[in-house]
Every structure is written in structure tokens, then in C-alpha cells.
Design a protein around this motif. Sequence first.
Motif, short mmCIF file in Angstrom:
data_model
loop_
_atom_site.label_atom_id
_atom_site.label_comp_id
_atom_site.label_asym_id
_atom_site.label_seq_id
_atom_site.Cartn_x
_atom_site.Cartn_y
_atom_site.Cartn_z
N ASP A 1 -6.55 -1.17 10.28
CA ASP A 1 -7.89 -1.73 10.50
C ASP A 1 -8.25 -2.75 9.43
O ASP A 1 -9.00 -3.70 9.69
N GLU A 2 -7.71 -2.57 8.24
CA GLU A 2 -7.95 -3.52 7.16
C GLU A 2 -7.09 -4.78 7.34
O GLU A 2 -7.59 -5.91 7.25
N LEU B 1 -3.95 4.21 10.10
CA LEU B 1 -4.91 3.46 10.90
C LEU B 1 -5.94 2.75 10.03
O LEU B 1 -6.38 1.63 10.35
N ASP B 2 -6.31 3.36 8.92
CA ASP B 2 -7.22 2.69 7.98
C ASP B 2 -6.60 1.39 7.47
O ASP B 2 -7.27 0.36 7.34
N ILE B 3 -5.29 1.44 7.15
CA ILE B 3 -4.60 0.24 6.67
C ILE B 3 -4.53 -0.81 7.78
O ILE B 3 -4.76 -2.00 7.55
N ARG C 1 -4.09 1.35 18.57
CA ARG C 1 -4.72 0.06 18.29
C ARG C 1 -4.10 -1.05 19.15
O ARG C 1 -3.62 -2.05 18.63
N ARG D 1 0.85 -1.19 0.00
CA ARG D 1 0.00 0.00 0.00
C ARG D 1 0.88 1.24 0.00
O ARG D 1 1.94 1.26 0.63
N ALA E 1 -4.40 8.94 10.33
CA ALA E 1 -5.70 8.37 9.99
C ALA E 1 -5.57 7.40 8.82
O ALA E 1 -6.21 6.33 8.79
N GLN E 2 -4.74 7.75 7.84
CA GLN E 2 -4.54 6.86 6.68
C GLN E 2 -3.85 5.56 7.08
O GLN E 2 -4.21 4.48 6.60
N ARG F 1 -5.07 -5.67 10.05
CA ARG F 1 -5.08 -6.16 11.42
C ARG F 1 -3.79 -6.94 11.75
O ARG F 1 -3.82 -8.11 12.13
#
Length: 297
Positions: free
Chosen positions: A137-138, A133-135, A172, A86, A130-131, A140
Amino acid sequence: MSPDRRLLFVHAHPDDETLFTGGTIARYTADPDTEVTVVTCTLGEEGEVIPPELAELAPDRGDQLGGYRIRELDAALDALGGPRHRYLGGAGRWRDSGMVLTGHGTRAGLPPELPARALAGPEGFGVQLAQLLDIIDEVRPQVLVSYASDGTYGHPDHIRAHELTAAAAAARPDVVAKLYYAVRSTELQDAGLAELHEALDGDTGRTGLRWPEPDEHPGHDPAEVTTRVDVEKFHDERIAAMRAHATQIDVRSGSGWTAYAMSNRIAQPLLGTEEFVLEGAAPGTVETDLFEGVETP
């Protein structure tokens, strides 16, 4: 179905994944029980260009280096086994901040003026976190890897990647079980240079590179290293990945030896071990596996 073990690397520029953690990426990507994801924060647009035939890509000329390095990174990741990948915020969202050399050797600092969209810019941290953390969360991931707080040699983008990764792990705690910083100890570097010197029969000129002066390569305190990962068997994969980053890495080899350099042409040995510091580790911690102690389903 996602593998039981998930590992995420956060790197600043294309080529950092190979230089700092290429063997570890290859090792865990080869494990069918582990999913490896690499995050790259910028396209490395401000890098210097080694091959003369590609000089027009440079930021002070055609300024096309970032796009070219996408291709280099794709080839390098393929050589390392094809981990998932990513770009932070998407390709080109954040620009390489550049650097200035400060003090002795290869130590770097923040340039007096930052490019637009620079990763290290003070206004970007919240959006970048935030970007990331989005990764997370996807993906994990139970394990996160980035740089130590000094960015290894002071590059502002490495420092920002460290800050982002540390903040993301703290945000997280239910996902991330372990946070590591990739380092290279003075002890390991010195041993690697000694082995390379011996393999060259003392004739360092055979590399075609400049032999480093004492303390020219920044090194980490070996007493702080908690984890040493054996990556010797992934020698060929690492060499192929380095060669893929042709604008940034000059690889030289001969019978029984391999050396490489960045645009400064200072020789570095290819080491068979990659070192890490585990955040919050108990004194005396000694590991050989990033997932040691991690509970998986």
C-alpha cells in the motif's frame, strides 16, 4: 515524486536477493523511471557460516549471525545500486526457520522443530500478510517478484515468501498488474556449467570447489519460463554483492571465469540471464522486460 514504474521483490533471507535476482535488481535500479524495493523477511539467523574466522556467529554458538547479516545485506544492496529496502515487520520480527536436507542434492525441507518467531510457523501467516500489504500500500508496485511454489529448492521460508506474495497480489489486484516467480531452468544451468567447464579448460579443480553431480542443483522446467532478463552488463555489481555476503557465499574467479558456492562448496556458474515465470501467463508468452504490457501514467 515516485517514478512511474515500481517493482517490489519479496525475499526470505539476506543473500537471496543477490543469488536469485541480483542482476534484475541492478538493472531496474539503474533505470531512473523505475523504483525498486526489496523486502527481506528474516535476518537469516539459521544460516551456516563459511569463513572460519566468523564461526562464532553461528546459531549453535554465539547466535549473532542475524545482526551480522544486516551489515552484509546493506553492502550488497549498495553494490546493486541502492534499491529501497524493508524488513517484513521490522528487522528481527521473523526468524529464519532453518531447514533440513531431504533427498538428492540441495533439496530442503521443514525442520522437525521451528525456532520461536519462525517465518514458516503456521500461526504467523495472517500477521505477515498484513505487514506485506502495508508495504504494498505504501510502495504501490505494479510488479511483484518472489519464488515459485516449491521455493526453488524447498526451503520453508522461500515457500512462505511465495505464499505471502501470491496472497498479497490477489488481495491488491487494483495495484499489482504482474506477479513473477524467480526460477532457474535446468537448461540454463546446464548451459552455464558447460560454459564454465570450457572456460576452465576442463580442469574443474581450478575453482577450488566441488563440481556438481548430475541433477544436484534443482532446476525449473524450461518450458514454463516466460521471461528472461539479460543481466550480463551487471556482472561486476553482482560479484560485489555476492562478496558482500561473505558468511554465505564463496566467490571464486580467474581469467575468463567466475564460480560461486554456498557452504556445501558445490560450484555454480554465474549466469548472464535471470529467468522468471509470469503468473497466469498465456501459453507461448515470451518476454525480456518485467514491465512488458504494464500501463504507467
